[in-house]
Motif scaffolding. Structure first.
Motif, mmCIF file in Angstrom:
data_model
loop_
_atom_site.group_PDB
_atom_site.id
_atom_site.type_symbol
_atom_site.label_atom_id
_atom_site.label_comp_id
_atom_site.label_asym_id
_atom_site.label_seq_id
_atom_site.Cartn_x
_atom_site.Cartn_y
_atom_site.Cartn_z
ATOM 1 N N GLU A 72 0.830 -1.205 0.000
ATOM 2 C CA GLU A 72 0.000 0.000 0.000
ATOM 3 C C GLU A 72 0.861 1.250 0.000
ATOM 4 O O GLU A 72 0.575 2.218 -0.706
ATOM 5 C CB GLU A 72 -0.946 -0.003 1.193
ATOM 6 C CG GLU A 72 -2.052 -1.021 1.091
ATOM 7 C CD GLU A 72 -2.893 -1.111 2.353
ATOM 8 O OE1 GLU A 72 -2.557 -0.456 3.367
ATOM 9 O OE2 GLU A 72 -3.907 -1.841 2.318
ATOM 10 N N ALA A 73 1.935 1.243 0.779
ATOM 11 C CA ALA A 73 2.834 2.397 0.835
ATOM 12 C C ALA A 73 3.508 2.616 -0.516
ATOM 13 O O ALA A 73 3.617 3.757 -0.986
ATOM 14 C CB ALA A 73 3.879 2.203 1.925
ATOM 15 N N LEU A 74 3.944 1.541 -1.153
ATOM 16 C CA LEU A 74 4.559 1.667 -2.470
ATOM 17 C C LEU A 74 3.569 2.183 -3.501
ATOM 18 O O LEU A 74 3.902 3.036 -4.330
ATOM 19 C CB LEU A 74 5.127 0.318 -2.928
ATOM 20 C CG LEU A 74 6.460 -0.094 -2.329
ATOM 21 C CD1 LEU A 74 6.813 -1.511 -2.733
ATOM 22 C CD2 LEU A 74 7.548 0.867 -2.771
ATOM 23 N N GLN A 75 2.350 1.676 -3.431
ATOM 24 C CA GLN A 75 1.320 2.133 -4.368
ATOM 25 C C GLN A 75 1.033 3.615 -4.161
ATOM 26 O O GLN A 75 0.889 4.373 -5.127
ATOM 27 C CB GLN A 75 0.050 1.316 -4.184
ATOM 28 C CG GLN A 75 -0.998 1.599 -5.224
ATOM 29 C CD GLN A 75 -2.221 0.708 -5.062
ATOM 30 O OE1 GLN A 75 -2.359 0.030 -4.053
ATOM 31 N NE2 GLN A 75 -3.091 0.720 -6.049
ATOM 32 N N LYS A 76 0.980 4.044 -2.925
ATOM 33 C CA LYS A 76 0.732 5.451 -2.617
ATOM 34 C C LYS A 76 1.866 6.323 -3.145
ATOM 35 O O LYS A 76 1.630 7.383 -3.735
ATOM 36 C CB LYS A 76 0.575 5.622 -1.108
ATOM 37 C CG LYS A 76 0.144 6.990 -0.690
ATOM 38 C CD LYS A 76 -0.099 7.043 0.801
ATOM 39 C CE LYS A 76 -0.524 8.423 1.248
ATOM 40 N NZ LYS A 76 -0.735 8.500 2.687
ATOM 41 N N ASP A 81 4.006 10.019 -7.212
ATOM 42 C CA ASP A 81 5.022 10.262 -8.245
ATOM 43 C C ASP A 81 4.354 10.557 -9.576
ATOM 44 O O ASP A 81 4.743 11.472 -10.295
ATOM 45 C CB ASP A 81 5.959 9.052 -8.353
ATOM 46 C CG ASP A 81 7.172 9.356 -9.175
ATOM 47 O OD1 ASP A 81 7.675 10.503 -9.117
ATOM 48 O OD2 ASP A 81 7.623 8.434 -9.919
ATOM 49 N N ILE A 82 3.314 9.787 -9.886
ATOM 50 C CA ILE A 82 2.569 9.998 -11.139
ATOM 51 C C ILE A 82 1.875 11.365 -11.108
ATOM 52 O O ILE A 82 1.872 12.111 -12.099
ATOM 53 C CB ILE A 82 1.560 8.866 -11.376
ATOM 54 C CG1 ILE A 82 2.311 7.581 -11.699
ATOM 55 C CG2 ILE A 82 0.581 9.219 -12.481
ATOM 56 C CD1 ILE A 82 1.418 6.346 -11.748
ATOM 57 N N ALA A 83 1.331 11.724 -9.957
ATOM 58 C CA ALA A 83 0.639 13.003 -9.821
ATOM 59 C C ALA A 83 1.615 14.167 -10.014
ATOM 60 O O ALA A 83 1.269 15.188 -10.604
ATOM 61 C CB ALA A 83 -0.045 13.089 -8.474
#
Length: 88
Positions: A72-76, A81-83
């Motif tokens: 979950e932390a990596l996905q966040k 990063d994408i944002a």
């Protein structure tokens, strides 16, 4: 190998292991006195085994929770990063 020339390497290895471990000896049933001693030890160790299984289950659940939290932390972080990379 001389007695069994067509045997595979795996079969020969199994035969050698069987003989070197003296498997035939420990497969024989133990004497009654020795058998009762082992059964008594087994009965006494049941409680420890149950505690071990419970503890192992707790450890596995904790590892799974940690793994989910890391994902979950990596996905966040990836979403952040994408944002940051997308132009507004």
């Amino acid at each position: 190998m001389r007695k069994k020339p067509s045997a595979s390497t795996l079969a020969l290895e199994a035969i050698i292991t069987y003989k070197s471990n003296k498997t035939a000896q420990w497969k024989e049933p133990p004497a009654e006195e020795e058998r009762s001693k082992y059964l008594c030890l087994a009965r006494k160790s049941v409680a420890r085994q149950k505690r071990f299984v419970e503890r192992l289950t707790t450890i596995q659940e904790g590892r799974e929770r940690n793994e989910v939290a890391k994902k979950e932390a990596l996905q966040k972080l990836e979403e952040q990063d994408i944002a940051r990379k997308t132009p507004d």
